[in-house]
Design a protein around this motif. Sequence first.
Motif, PDB file in Angstrom:
ATOM      1  N   UNK A 178      65.564  50.371  -0.822  1.00  0.00           N
ATOM      2  CA  UNK A 178      65.187  51.503  -0.054  1.00  0.00           C
ATOM      3  C   UNK A 178      63.487  51.369   0.266  1.00  0.00           C
ATOM      4  N   UNK A 179      63.156  51.614   1.628  1.00  0.00           N
ATOM      5  CA  UNK A 179      61.873  51.757   1.879  1.00  0.00           C
ATOM      6  C   UNK A 179      61.487  53.315   2.202  1.00  0.00           C
ATOM      7  N   UNK A 180      60.902  53.665   1.108  1.00  0.00           N
ATOM      8  CA  UNK A 180      60.370  55.294   1.083  1.00  0.00           C
ATOM      9  C   UNK A 180      59.484  55.619   2.398  1.00  0.00           C
ATOM     10  N   UNK A 181      58.938  54.604   3.126  1.00  0.00           N
ATOM     11  CA  UNK A 181      58.184  55.004   4.154  1.00  0.00           C
ATOM     12  C   UNK A 181      58.942  55.091   5.401  1.00  0.00           C
ATOM     13  N   UNK A 182      59.963  54.352   5.642  1.00  0.00           N
ATOM     14  CA  UNK A 182      60.707  54.380   7.005  1.00  0.00           C
ATOM     15  C   UNK A 182      62.080  54.766   6.643  1.00  0.00           C
ATOM     16  N   UNK A 183      62.609  54.948   5.483  1.00  0.00           N
ATOM     17  CA  UNK A 183      63.751  55.539   4.994  1.00  0.00           C
ATOM     18  C   UNK A 183      64.792  54.319   5.301  1.00  0.00           C
TER      19      UNK A 183
END
Length: 515
Positions: free
Chosen positions: A138-143
């Motif tokens: 999961x990329x927590x900047x882009x979602x």
Amino acid sequence: MNTMQTVKLRPMNKNYFFLFFILLGFFGSAQSFYWGYPFPQPNETGKKVSHVVDGKQLYRISTEYDLSIFNYHVLVDQFSLNELEKVKSLDLSVEQPAMGSASLTFKDLFQVEGADFIFFYEDYNTKTKSNTLYSRQVNIRTGKMSDMKMITTVDSRNGNFKIAQSPGKLRYLVLKEFAFDKNAKEKVELVVLDRDQNIIGQKEIEFPFEPQRNKDHEIYVSDEGKAALLKQIKEKKEKPYFNLYGWNPAGGNLTEVSLRQSDNYQIFQYDGGFVQEDFYFTGLLTHEKSTDVGLSIDLNGRNSGVSGSALLALKMDAEGKTVYNQRNDFKIISNLNITNLLFGQNQIFVVCDRSYTNKKSAGANIGQQAKVYDYSYLNNGFYILGLDKNTGKLQWDKKIDTSEPNTKNDNGDFLSVLSFLDGSGQLVLLYNETRDLNKGAVHLVFNRRFPMMEVISSDGQTVSREALLAAGIGVTKEENFELNTRVLVPVSANKYIIRASNRVEYKYGYMELNP
């Protein structure tokens, strides 16, 4: 960075203005500060909150269990690194169906690098009666999220998973807790995963103890995949105690050391971790006559928690051999809670709050008592212990008194201590000290929390202790923001993100230690 250019100061009383600049001449040159924009204060009580940075942003990650959906809310607030201004917020929770709740349940999350994380989930299969552990990127900047990856399975809904990540983020350890079976010995399974969550080692452990319904385990893993398992053991007519197990998947041998004390002192607080391939453990021990509930009264007449009177220090080498198992006794101190464990070149610093949290139901309706609570917090200061890293023996201890006023329903945000090691290996403490700005005036009391920085040498001596007057928080009547002692995020060798808050707002800021 010039302090007077970057700190946003509000007007203050002329007398305090004069005093501020007199003291600033002595203390203000060592640090510089910059504060971002204020935002409405989030309620963090009962939530797990963490902060991380990448090259672009600061992320505030909050997880909270919701009984109505039997799942966790996972929320991420993003802040620009330059201005510390909120950019956006993302909801990374498991998507819920229109009716009912999703069977997939969030379990835990770990940072891989920057904004890239691994999220773990579990899912119960009603047909096979088994619980399966999954992971995904999961990329927590882009979602952006990857597809789910199945890892391992445990039989029955009551089977449970615990997960740990190694210090260098190269390995994961999964503990499989099996369902209670009164007719069999208790057993668990350790599963070591590589960086991509592929299984590289498994070991099932059967204990020579009666099975327990309420299990208490903690797990740790090194970057090479060596595992440590801390287990609480409850036998009939005996006080509970802990055993520590070490396992090296390369050799396959399981080592065991008992942490049980001959005089029935018990571990009530602990912390530990791998440093390279050596495992270190510290545990606070209750006084022999202590209870495990807060029924005693401290010196200020306030409710207090468990009393501590010893610290257990243990080191296990890369092969699982116990290097030392050292107990250090000290005079009885109430309300001890380990907040940080810091490793210097030849020393271990154990930083403890002397704090107590009282949780009381606030629901008028009996059916609501499990959902609504009032929390009150007290803190009498801190207790610091310096241990010899090679022997575990206590070299010095230091008691710091603060006597802060009680707070309520604020997560104890002002009452703890932040700690880190500076470039020379000295211990740096950040905490609040309440002072009366109108001391001596009749019928007029105005208290402000002064942010304090105390530097302690490797031999336990206070090198310096100063109020951070240049920080632009606390100190004056006009400045209603005070140091929040829950957030300290390293950005570079001498630069940290800190937080200030009041009852309605909070803001992030930079603290830079000038050489």
